[in-house]
Design a protein around this motif. Structure first.
Motif, PDB file in Angstrom:
ATOM      1  N   GLN A  66       0.856  -1.180   0.000  1.00  0.00           N
ATOM      2  CA  GLN A  66       0.000   0.000   0.000  1.00  0.00           C
ATOM      3  C   GLN A  66       0.895   1.234   0.000  1.00  0.00           C
ATOM      4  O   GLN A  66       2.120   1.135  -0.036  1.00  0.00           O
ATOM      5  CB  GLN A  66      -0.907  -0.004   1.217  1.00  0.00           C
ATOM      6  CG  GLN A  66      -0.196   0.097   2.552  1.00  0.00           C
ATOM      7  CD  GLN A  66      -1.188   0.125   3.709  1.00  0.00           C
ATOM      8  OE1 GLN A  66      -2.193  -0.562   3.718  1.00  0.00           O
ATOM      9  NE2 GLN A  66      -0.886   0.921   4.708  1.00  0.00           N
ATOM     10  N   VAL A  67       0.311   2.415   0.027  1.00  0.00           N
ATOM     11  CA  VAL A  67       1.099   3.650   0.074  1.00  0.00           C
ATOM     12  C   VAL A  67       1.792   3.745   1.437  1.00  0.00           C
ATOM     13  O   VAL A  67       1.117   3.727   2.471  1.00  0.00           O
ATOM     14  CB  VAL A  67       0.219   4.892  -0.143  1.00  0.00           C
ATOM     15  CG1 VAL A  67       1.074   6.155  -0.093  1.00  0.00           C
ATOM     16  CG2 VAL A  67      -0.537   4.810  -1.469  1.00  0.00           C
ATOM     17  N   PRO A  68       3.122   3.845   1.479  1.00  0.00           N
ATOM     18  CA  PRO A  68       3.804   4.002   2.764  1.00  0.00           C
ATOM     19  C   PRO A  68       3.456   5.347   3.406  1.00  0.00           C
ATOM     20  O   PRO A  68       3.196   6.333   2.715  1.00  0.00           O
ATOM     21  CB  PRO A  68       5.296   3.958   2.393  1.00  0.00           C
ATOM     22  CG  PRO A  68       5.347   3.357   1.026  1.00  0.00           C
ATOM     23  CD  PRO A  68       4.067   3.748   0.354  1.00  0.00           C
ATOM     24  N   VAL A  69       3.450   5.379   4.721  1.00  0.00           N
ATOM     25  CA  VAL A  69       3.111   6.622   5.414  1.00  0.00           C
ATOM     26  C   VAL A  69       4.077   7.742   5.030  1.00  0.00           C
ATOM     27  O   VAL A  69       3.678   8.906   4.901  1.00  0.00           O
ATOM     28  CB  VAL A  69       3.077   6.408   6.952  1.00  0.00           C
ATOM     29  CG1 VAL A  69       4.467   6.087   7.504  1.00  0.00           C
ATOM     30  CG2 VAL A  69       2.466   7.620   7.648  1.00  0.00           C
ATOM     31  N   ILE A  86      -6.282  19.791   0.239  1.00  0.00           N
ATOM     32  CA  ILE A  86      -6.080  18.522  -0.462  1.00  0.00           C
ATOM     33  C   ILE A  86      -7.298  17.616  -0.324  1.00  0.00           C
ATOM     34  O   ILE A  86      -7.856  17.478   0.772  1.00  0.00           O
ATOM     35  CB  ILE A  86      -4.836  17.797   0.097  1.00  0.00           C
ATOM     36  CG1 ILE A  86      -3.566  18.585  -0.226  1.00  0.00           C
ATOM     37  CG2 ILE A  86      -4.732  16.365  -0.430  1.00  0.00           C
ATOM     38  CD1 ILE A  86      -2.341  18.103   0.524  1.00  0.00           C
ATOM     39  N   ILE A  87      -7.681  17.011  -1.439  1.00  0.00           N
ATOM     40  CA  ILE A  87      -8.657  15.927  -1.435  1.00  0.00           C
ATOM     41  C   ILE A  87      -7.962  14.699  -2.012  1.00  0.00           C
ATOM     42  O   ILE A  87      -7.548  14.706  -3.181  1.00  0.00           O
ATOM     43  CB  ILE A  87      -9.912  16.266  -2.255  1.00  0.00           C
ATOM     44  CG1 ILE A  87     -10.618  17.501  -1.669  1.00  0.00           C
ATOM     45  CG2 ILE A  87     -10.873  15.073  -2.296  1.00  0.00           C
ATOM     46  CD1 ILE A  87     -11.756  18.033  -2.523  1.00  0.00           C
ATOM     47  N   TYR A  88      -7.798  13.677  -1.186  1.00  0.00           N
ATOM     48  CA  TYR A  88      -7.182  12.423  -1.614  1.00  0.00           C
ATOM     49  C   TYR A  88      -8.280  11.399  -1.861  1.00  0.00           C
ATOM     50  O   TYR A  88      -9.096  11.118  -0.981  1.00  0.00           O
ATOM     51  CB  TYR A  88      -6.199  11.916  -0.556  1.00  0.00           C
ATOM     52  CG  TYR A  88      -5.802  10.457  -0.709  1.00  0.00           C
ATOM     53  CD1 TYR A  88      -5.184  10.003  -1.872  1.00  0.00           C
ATOM     54  CD2 TYR A  88      -6.068   9.537   0.302  1.00  0.00           C
ATOM     55  CE1 TYR A  88      -4.833   8.666  -2.014  1.00  0.00           C
ATOM     56  CE2 TYR A  88      -5.714   8.201   0.163  1.00  0.00           C
ATOM     57  CZ  TYR A  88      -5.099   7.772  -0.997  1.00  0.00           C
ATOM     58  OH  TYR A  88      -4.759   6.446  -1.135  1.00  0.00           O
ATOM     59  N   ILE A  89      -8.313  10.850  -3.064  1.00  0.00           N
ATOM     60  CA  ILE A  89      -9.285   9.830  -3.450  1.00  0.00           C
ATOM     61  C   ILE A  89      -8.517   8.530  -3.625  1.00  0.00           C
ATOM     62  O   ILE A  89      -7.745   8.377  -4.582  1.00  0.00           O
ATOM     63  CB  ILE A  89     -10.019  10.228  -4.741  1.00  0.00           C
ATOM     64  CG1 ILE A  89     -10.742  11.569  -4.532  1.00  0.00           C
ATOM     65  CG2 ILE A  89     -11.005   9.143  -5.167  1.00  0.00           C
ATOM     66  CD1 ILE A  89     -11.292  12.188  -5.801  1.00  0.00           C
ATOM     67  N   GLY A  90      -8.698   7.605  -2.672  1.00  0.00           N
ATOM     68  CA  GLY A  90      -7.873   6.416  -2.622  1.00  0.00           C
ATOM     69  C   GLY A  90      -8.607   5.148  -2.986  1.00  0.00           C
ATOM     70  O   GLY A  90      -9.839   5.076  -2.986  1.00  0.00           O
ATOM     71  N   LYS A  94     -11.639  -2.009   0.754  1.00  0.00           N
ATOM     72  CA  LYS A  94     -11.779  -3.462   0.701  1.00  0.00           C
ATOM     73  C   LYS A  94     -10.595  -4.107  -0.020  1.00  0.00           C
ATOM     74  O   LYS A  94     -10.423  -5.332   0.038  1.00  0.00           O
ATOM     75  CB  LYS A  94     -13.076  -3.852  -0.024  1.00  0.00           C
ATOM     76  CG  LYS A  94     -14.344  -3.397   0.676  1.00  0.00           C
ATOM     77  CD  LYS A  94     -14.532  -4.111   2.002  1.00  0.00           C
ATOM     78  CE  LYS A  94     -15.873  -3.741   2.626  1.00  0.00           C
ATOM     79  NZ  LYS A  94     -16.085  -4.422   3.918  1.00  0.00           N
ATOM     80  N   GLN A  95      -9.776  -3.277  -0.675  1.00  0.00           N
ATOM     81  CA  GLN A  95      -8.655  -3.802  -1.443  1.00  0.00           C
ATOM     82  C   GLN A  95      -7.302  -3.243  -1.023  1.00  0.00           C
ATOM     83  O   GLN A  95      -6.263  -3.789  -1.397  1.00  0.00           O
ATOM     84  CB  GLN A  95      -8.881  -3.505  -2.927  1.00  0.00           C
ATOM     85  CG  GLN A  95     -10.160  -4.123  -3.463  1.00  0.00           C
ATOM     86  CD  GLN A  95     -10.434  -3.718  -4.891  1.00  0.00           C
ATOM     87  OE1 GLN A  95      -9.633  -4.004  -5.776  1.00  0.00           O
ATOM     88  NE2 GLN A  95     -11.546  -3.046  -5.124  1.00  0.00           N
ATOM     89  N   SER A  96      -7.302  -2.174  -0.259  1.00  0.00           N
ATOM     90  CA  SER A  96      -6.058  -1.548   0.170  1.00  0.00           C
ATOM     91  C   SER A  96      -6.282  -0.805   1.482  1.00  0.00           C
ATOM     92  O   SER A  96      -7.373  -0.281   1.728  1.00  0.00           O
ATOM     93  CB  SER A  96      -5.571  -0.558  -0.899  1.00  0.00           C
ATOM     94  OG  SER A  96      -4.499   0.230  -0.420  1.00  0.00           O
ATOM     95  N   GLY A  97      -5.244  -0.751   2.303  1.00  0.00           N
ATOM     96  CA  GLY A  97      -5.314   0.014   3.542  1.00  0.00           C
ATOM     97  C   GLY A  97      -4.855   1.448   3.398  1.00  0.00           C
ATOM     98  O   GLY A  97      -4.707   2.161   4.392  1.00  0.00           O
ATOM     99  N   SER A  98      -4.655   1.904   2.153  1.00  0.00           N
ATOM    100  CA  SER A  98      -4.036   3.218   1.945  1.00  0.00           C
ATOM    101  C   SER A  98      -4.897   4.377   2.429  1.00  0.00           C
ATOM    102  O   SER A  98      -4.367   5.383   2.916  1.00  0.00           O
ATOM    103  CB  SER A  98      -3.686   3.392   0.466  1.00  0.00           C
ATOM    104  OG  SER A  98      -2.653   2.504   0.096  1.00  0.00           O
ATOM    105  N   VAL A  99      -6.219   4.291   2.290  1.00  0.00           N
ATOM    106  CA  VAL A  99      -7.072   5.391   2.764  1.00  0.00           C
ATOM    107  C   VAL A  99      -6.909   5.561   4.277  1.00  0.00           C
ATOM    108  O   VAL A  99      -6.828   6.694   4.776  1.00  0.00           O
ATOM    109  CB  VAL A  99      -8.539   5.162   2.385  1.00  0.00           C
ATOM    110  CG1 VAL A  99      -9.449   6.152   3.099  1.00  0.00           C
ATOM    111  CG2 VAL A  99      -8.732   5.310   0.882  1.00  0.00           C
ATOM    112  N   ASN A 100      -6.838   4.467   5.000  1.00  0.00           N
ATOM    113  CA  ASN A 100      -6.658   4.550   6.450  1.00  0.00           C
ATOM    114  C   ASN A 100      -5.298   5.150   6.795  1.00  0.00           C
ATOM    115  O   ASN A 100      -5.189   6.004   7.691  1.00  0.00           O
ATOM    116  CB  ASN A 100      -6.795   3.166   7.088  1.00  0.00           C
ATOM    117  CG  ASN A 100      -8.208   2.622   7.012  1.00  0.00           C
ATOM    118  OD1 ASN A 100      -9.164   3.387   6.955  1.00  0.00           O
ATOM    119  ND2 ASN A 100      -8.340   1.314   7.008  1.00  0.00           N
ATOM    120  N   THR A 101      -4.252   4.723   6.074  1.00  0.00           N
ATOM    121  CA  THR A 101      -2.923   5.289   6.310  1.00  0.00           C
ATOM    122  C   THR A 101      -2.898   6.774   5.984  1.00  0.00           C
ATOM    123  O   THR A 101      -2.320   7.583   6.722  1.00  0.00           O
ATOM    124  CB  THR A 101      -1.873   4.553   5.451  1.00  0.00           C
ATOM    125  OG1 THR A 101      -1.933   3.157   5.725  1.00  0.00           O
ATOM    126  CG2 THR A 101      -0.471   5.059   5.753  1.00  0.00           C
TER     127      THR A 101
END
Length: 300
Positions: A66-69, A86-90, A94-101
């Motif tokens: 996933q995207v590293p912190v 900023i608006i990040y659309i991740g 269900k497929q990646s933890g990147s939004v949470n990170t």
């Protein structure tokens, strides 16, 4: 009113041309092959599409991160320093933890930038379905919509992304843990091709099987024709995992015959999604009817 920067990630499969056209940036994920970690670039600096998919055709596996912190800290700080909100659309959670990170990184950074805003949105989609939402948000920003208006519009649009993808088998997705399906969908029945959607919760799930590749291409176009809304105002997206150009032409012709859209845009399925879905996957995407199918409810 502050400027708004739209950021997505390596799962969005936006081409370099689309990233530049709409002023979108993306947080980089990584691929891992033979113990070496490389940036999952959407402009293919590390691998060409053919190189990536030929590795998989040879039976070898590429894994992903996933995207590293640290990457979120880098890219968020870059645009905060330039005066953007900023608006990040991740990628679908269900497929990646990147939004949470990204949410954790944003919370830390906003302590340093108290007058700035960062919103992290779960796209409930991956591949160009996620990328479509980023383009949609960027168009709103370019038209002068406010930060809150953009966030609200993207949240409302997430379940209107209609995806229909066909693959030769579900083996790669199964190994990567990226697909929800009953055991009946697994295995390699001779000539049978699954059709996958992104359900209302962002799960990748097969909904039907079609016999033969040609029929599966016809089916994904028919399904899109049934679900698309206001096609004349839309760009229909094709994303593919290094498919033959003749097959791409066939799919574009099928779309042109059945759907009178504003345009058709063809992109590669990028390194992250490609590592999970495997070579020769192909699909179509557009905005349309609200997606209400939920795989968990269908199993009950």
């Amino acid at each position: 009113m502050k400027k708004v920067k739209i950021i997505t990630d390596s799962c969005s499969d936006l081409s370099g041309e689309l990233l530049e056209k709409y002023g979108i940036d993306y947080a980089r994920m990584n691929t891992i092959y033979q113990g070496k970690e490389k940036v999952a670039s959407l402009t293919w600096e590390e691998y060409s599409p053919k190189e990536l998919y030929d590795i998989m055709r040879g039976g070898e596996r590429i894994t992903t991160t996933q995207v590293p912190v640290q990457e979120f800290m880098r890219i968020f700080r870059k645009y905060l320093d330039e005066g953007f909100d900023i608006i990040y659309i991740g990628c679908s959670s269900k497929q990646s933890g990147s939004v949470n990170t990204g949410t954790v990184a944003a919370k830390d950074l906003l302590g340093e930038y108290p007058d700035s805003r960062i919103t992290c949105i779960d796209a409930l989609n991956a591949c160009i379905g996620e990328g479509m939402l980023a383009v949609f948000a960027a168009e709103l920003a370019m038209s002068g919509k406010s930060y809150d208006e953009i966030v609200d519009a993207v949240m409302s649009a997430r379940n209107r992304v209609n995806q229909y993808v066909t693959v030769h088998s579900l083996d790669a997705l199964k190994r990567a843990g990226r697909v929800k399906a009953s055991s009946a969908f697994f295995g390699n029945l001779m000539g049978v091709k699954p059709i996958l959607i992104s359900d209302a919760n962002g799960e990748q799930t097969p909904i039907k099987k079609v016999r033969g590749r040609a029929k599966s291409l016809e089916e994904i176009v028919s399904l899109l024709a049934e679900s698309i809304e206001n096609p004349e105002e839309q760009i229909i997206y094709i994303a593919h995992a290094d498919c033959d150009e003749k097959e791409l032409d066939t799919l574009r012709n099928l779309i042109a015959q059945k759907i009178k859209s504003r345009d058709i845009c063809t992109v590669y399925i990028g390194p992250i999604i490609g590592a999970s879905i495997g070579p020769d996957a192909i699909g179509v995407w557009a905005f349309g009817k609200e997606v209400t199918y939920r795989v968990e409810e269908a199993k009950q």
